[in-house]
Scaffold this active site. Structure first.
Site, short mmCIF file in Angstrom:
data_model
loop_
_atom_site.label_atom_id
_atom_site.label_comp_id
_atom_site.label_asym_id
_atom_site.label_seq_id
_atom_site.Cartn_x
_atom_site.Cartn_y
_atom_site.Cartn_z
N LEU A 129 0.87 -1.19 0.00
CA LEU A 129 0.00 0.00 0.00
C LEU A 129 0.89 1.23 0.00
O LEU A 129 1.77 1.33 0.85
CB LEU A 129 -0.85 0.04 1.28
CG LEU A 129 -1.91 -1.01 1.50
CD1 LEU A 129 -2.45 -0.89 2.92
CD2 LEU A 129 -3.04 -0.84 0.49
N HIS A 130 0.66 2.13 -0.93
CA HIS A 130 1.41 3.40 -0.85
C HIS A 130 0.71 4.57 -1.53
O HIS A 130 1.22 5.68 -1.49
CB HIS A 130 2.81 3.24 -1.43
CG HIS A 130 2.83 3.20 -2.93
ND1 HIS A 130 2.51 2.08 -3.64
CD2 HIS A 130 3.09 4.16 -3.85
CE1 HIS A 130 2.59 2.34 -4.93
NE2 HIS A 130 2.94 3.60 -5.10
#
Ligand code: UD1
Length: 366
Positions: A207-208
């Site tokens: 996740l980013h």
């Protein structure tokens, strides 16, 4: 006199797109000189140096060291630093790849100096202008002279935006060229044993995206979902620095304290792929991982409302799951009940995209 091509790298997803092009251009070494410039958008060793080693990229001729900042700061710093490099090196062509801020900044700089510009991975559109990458894609394609596309939807998008047909080349995916070249090393890598993971017994999570990690409530809900998943699957979560900072800032560390959640630092390319190829499935908001999963046939849940890579959903293993509590819960339940999306490899994702690009560059663009 040899013609000079300057390729720009700056952030993690760039290196694997440029490395095969560097190798393919070496075949034209009598006519072409290929050089790299690194903008320094990503500067941590684990987001940059390791990729140079693993992908056998030559050192850049210039490292611009721009670092982090707001979008305007970062983009402007790259432009300011890249302009004198172009004026010094006089490239006959600049190549930019992907959709990061460095891509946009160097594209604008090159065209304003009258240097022909090629964009690798052109035409992808999420149609979501709240994504910084979408702005970068649209603007870069609007000014590029040669546009290399990975999938048919990208060609359609470019045509619709008025790009002349003769500038568009459907060549396949250079990221898949890199993936193919390291796959044997990834399959043999000891990281799974080191982490005590059995094949298909774990999910890989990344996740980013700002939309997922920069807002406390959204990130909190996603980490809650990981806890739900951890009830029945080990979760392996290599964490991007942006996400790590957000978790700390919002005080969300307790949500990650679970025996089945393994938070890791950002991994090298081969290590990361080693985890993906034996995973039960992948959950991500990345762009490139959707494509990598499709190529290796591992189911992928993409936690976004849109994808700029629709072929991964149409023929590949990708399933778009808007990151909302009910939808994500439903998707995880589906997986828990045994559903796994199957897929095929898209046309031209055959490991030879960079060779096609190199041939076109040398024969038609210089
Ligand atoms: C960038 C790209 C994104 C890509 C991602 C892959 C843009 C707009 N975004 O996002 O498309 O998917 O790279 O990683 O170009 N940081 C570090 N060390 C580094 C670099 C960044 O700690 O080496 C931290 C900094 O706190 C920084 C933050 O990460 O502020 C964000 O970095 P930035 O380059 O702005 O964007 P990414 O989120 O990495």
């Amino acid at each position: 006199m040899k013609k000079r091509i300057l390729s720009v790298v700056g952030a993690r997803p760039n290196y694997m797109k440029v490395a095969p092009l560097h190798r393919a251009l070496a075949a034209y070494g009598e006519r072409v000189e290929h050089m790299l410039v690194h903008t320094g958008q990503h500067y941590d060793a684990e987001l940059s140096d390791i990729f140079f080693e693993e992908l056998r990229l030559p050192p850049p001729v210039h490292f611009l060291g721009v670092g982090s900042g707001t979008h305007a700061e970062q983009t402007a710093r790259v432009m300011l630093a890249f302009e004198p490099v172009c004026m010094e090196l006089h490239p006959d062509l600049v190549v930019v790849v992907g959709d990061v801020n460095s891509t946009l900044a160097c594209a604008l700089t090159a065209v304003k100096l009258g240097i022909p510009l090629a964009h690798v991975e052109a035409g992808l559109r999420s149609f979501d202008r709240t994504m910084p990458e979408e702005i970068n894609r649209v603007v870069t394609d609007a000014v590029a002279d040669y546009l290399f596309a990975t999938e048919p939807s990208a060609v359609e998008n470019l045509r619709r935006e008025g790009v002349p047909q003769e500038r568009i080349f459907l060549v396949g995916n250079t990221m898949i060229d890199s993936l193919q070249s390291v796959l044997p090393a990834a399959r043999a890598h000891p990281i799974r044993e080191q982490l005590g993971l059995l094949p298909r017994s774990y999910a890989v999570v990344t996740l980013h995206r700002p939309s997922n990690v920069d807002v406390a409530q959204q990130l909190g809900f996603l980490l809650e979902a990981l806890r739900q998943l951890a009830q029945w699957r080990c979760v392996v979560f290599p964490m991007h620095p942006r996400t790590r900072t957000a978790v700390q800032r919002f005080g969300l560390e307790p949500l990650l304290a679970h025996e089945n959640i393994r938070v890791l630092p950002p991994l090298g390319y081969v290590e990361f792929l080693a985890l993906v190829v034996e995973a039960d499935f992948v959950m991500t908001d990345s762009g490139g991982i959707q494509e990598e999963c499709t190529y290796v046939g591992i189911p992928c849940l993409t936690l976004r409302t849109t994808t700029e890579r629709p072929i991964t959903c149409q023929v590949g293993t990708n399933l778009l799951v808007p990151p909302e509590p009910e939808l994500l819960s439903a998707a995880l339940e589906l997986l828990r009940s045994g559903y796994r999306k199957q897929g095929i490899v898209p046309p031209l994702w055959d490991g030879h995209a960079a060779e096609r690009i190199a041939q076109i560059l040398v024969q038609q663009c210089l």
